[in-house]
Design an enzyme around this catalytic site. Sequence first.
Site, PDB file in Angstrom:
ATOM      1  N   TYR A 124       0.812  -1.212   0.000  1.00  0.00           N
ATOM      2  CA  TYR A 124       0.000   0.000   0.000  1.00  0.00           C
ATOM      3  C   TYR A 124       0.847   1.264   0.000  1.00  0.00           C
ATOM      4  O   TYR A 124       0.325   2.365  -0.083  1.00  0.00           O
ATOM      5  CB  TYR A 124      -0.876  -0.020   1.253  1.00  0.00           C
ATOM      6  CG  TYR A 124      -2.082   0.875   1.227  1.00  0.00           C
ATOM      7  CD1 TYR A 124      -3.251   0.478   0.588  1.00  0.00           C
ATOM      8  CD2 TYR A 124      -2.077   2.105   1.866  1.00  0.00           C
ATOM      9  CE1 TYR A 124      -4.374   1.276   0.588  1.00  0.00           C
ATOM     10  CE2 TYR A 124      -3.199   2.922   1.862  1.00  0.00           C
ATOM     11  CZ  TYR A 124      -4.342   2.498   1.221  1.00  0.00           C
ATOM     12  OH  TYR A 124      -5.455   3.283   1.218  1.00  0.00           O
ATOM     13  N   LYS A 171      -1.003 -14.157   2.163  1.00  0.00           N
ATOM     14  CA  LYS A 171      -0.986 -14.904   0.902  1.00  0.00           C
ATOM     15  C   LYS A 171       0.407 -15.557   0.787  1.00  0.00           C
ATOM     16  O   LYS A 171       1.097 -15.431  -0.230  1.00  0.00           O
ATOM     17  CB  LYS A 171      -1.266 -13.931  -0.266  1.00  0.00           C
ATOM     18  CG  LYS A 171      -1.525 -14.579  -1.604  1.00  0.00           C
ATOM     19  CD  LYS A 171      -2.906 -15.150  -1.750  1.00  0.00           C
ATOM     20  CE  LYS A 171      -3.031 -15.904  -3.064  1.00  0.00           C
ATOM     21  NZ  LYS A 171      -4.303 -16.622  -3.206  1.00  0.00           N
ATOM     22  N   ASP A 204      -7.770 -15.013   0.300  1.00  0.00           N
ATOM     23  CA  ASP A 204      -8.950 -15.279  -0.544  1.00  0.00           C
ATOM     24  C   ASP A 204      -9.958 -16.154   0.201  1.00  0.00           C
ATOM     25  O   ASP A 204     -11.160 -15.873   0.230  1.00  0.00           O
ATOM     26  CB  ASP A 204      -8.565 -15.874  -1.914  1.00  0.00           C
ATOM     27  CG  ASP A 204      -7.409 -16.840  -1.850  1.00  0.00           C
ATOM     28  OD1 ASP A 204      -6.817 -17.000  -0.774  1.00  0.00           O
ATOM     29  OD2 ASP A 204      -7.099 -17.456  -2.887  1.00  0.00           O
ATOM     30  N   ASP A 228      -6.940  -2.759   4.079  1.00  0.00           N
ATOM     31  CA  ASP A 228      -7.745  -1.741   3.408  1.00  0.00           C
ATOM     32  C   ASP A 228      -8.983  -2.387   2.776  1.00  0.00           C
ATOM     33  O   ASP A 228     -10.107  -1.930   2.951  1.00  0.00           O
ATOM     34  CB  ASP A 228      -6.866  -1.097   2.324  1.00  0.00           C
ATOM     35  CG  ASP A 228      -7.581  -0.011   1.568  1.00  0.00           C
ATOM     36  OD1 ASP A 228      -8.141   0.879   2.222  1.00  0.00           O
ATOM     37  OD2 ASP A 228      -7.577  -0.052   0.316  1.00  0.00           O
TER      38      ASP A 228
END
Length: 334
Positions: A124, A171, A204, A228
Amino acid sequence: MKHKITLVPGDGIGPEIVAATVRVIEATGVDIEWETQILGSQALEKYGVTLPETTIESIKTNKVALKGPQMTPVGKGFTSVNVGLRKALDLYANVRPVKALPNVPCRYPELDLVIVRENTEGLYSGLEHVVIPGVVESLKIVTEKASTRIAKYAFEYARNTDRKKVTAVHKANIMKLSDGLFLECFYEQAKLFPDIEADDKIIDNCCMQLVMRPEQFDILVMENLYGDIVSDLCAGLIGGLGLAPGANIGEFGAVFEAVHGSAPDIAGQGIANPTALMLSAVQMLNHIGEREAAKKMHDALLAVFADGKSITRDLGGTAKTNEFARAIEEKMNS
Ligand code: NAI
């Protein structure tokens, strides 16, 4: 005790929801001297920079700020003021409680979880450059220091708020080095908190689980960009962006603000929902030790929702921003 707090009205609906929130805070009887400061385009006009030293110094000195949303134009030439402020003050932990309110139609009325988002690095940071025309590289920075400190914060927060479990969201199956390091630091910290359950979920799958079975989660800790996105998903589970508060916590100060942005589509109409900022203000009052005022404000806000008569337009009501604030003041005085 008198508190001095920096106040940043922000852009778009910012000044409207900040005014409504200040009015309700003051009605609790707490003694606050507000020091109003500006950021973004307003600061650019006055000081020639979007992140002026006077605003940063004011927050560093007062150690606490209440902030309205700040617009960041999409496209070239603008770096985010919000990201810049979090970096300048090293506000490393973004704490976002997700709890449904009475009478608000939503998927999970019983939901009660907290997102702890790493606020200073990850994907980010906006560290991007053109390698050759047509090829852009965007850097994801993950450090042992920041990953350890956010994991520690999440476990300490769990202990201090009597929560039972912290889940790391990542992830690491694909980003084996970066998210792998994040996860490694998380489990190192977990060893120091044997009273708190620790587990992890791949992002996910976590999103799917949040939509299907969110009650399995208690505290979720994750890197910046995941935080976010997952924050908005969770806001959707409890009825929308107008309801999700947040706190940015660091060693040198704390900035309290809603999860949502400046909502330019409804700015200036007096119809924005100030609930998220008001709930952030409740977090702020607790942070400065004004627990009684925090409870008074929170109870009155919940009572207005329970009544269901003064609800803003985003939630299906007709109340204007200031009518909603007045209803809370009346509850406090009744
Ligand atoms: P947004 O959160 O401002 O708006 C998304 C949608 O939710 C809009 O339809 C808006 O009307 C509605 N909404 C948001 N807050 C609401 C409220 N309190 N009451 C009623 N409806 C509300 O997101 P968007 O449009 O992506 O961003 C607008 C600007 O805000 C951008 O420049 C963005 O960079 C900035 N932003 C700033 C943040 C901050 O200062 N912390 C956080 C997120 C975005």
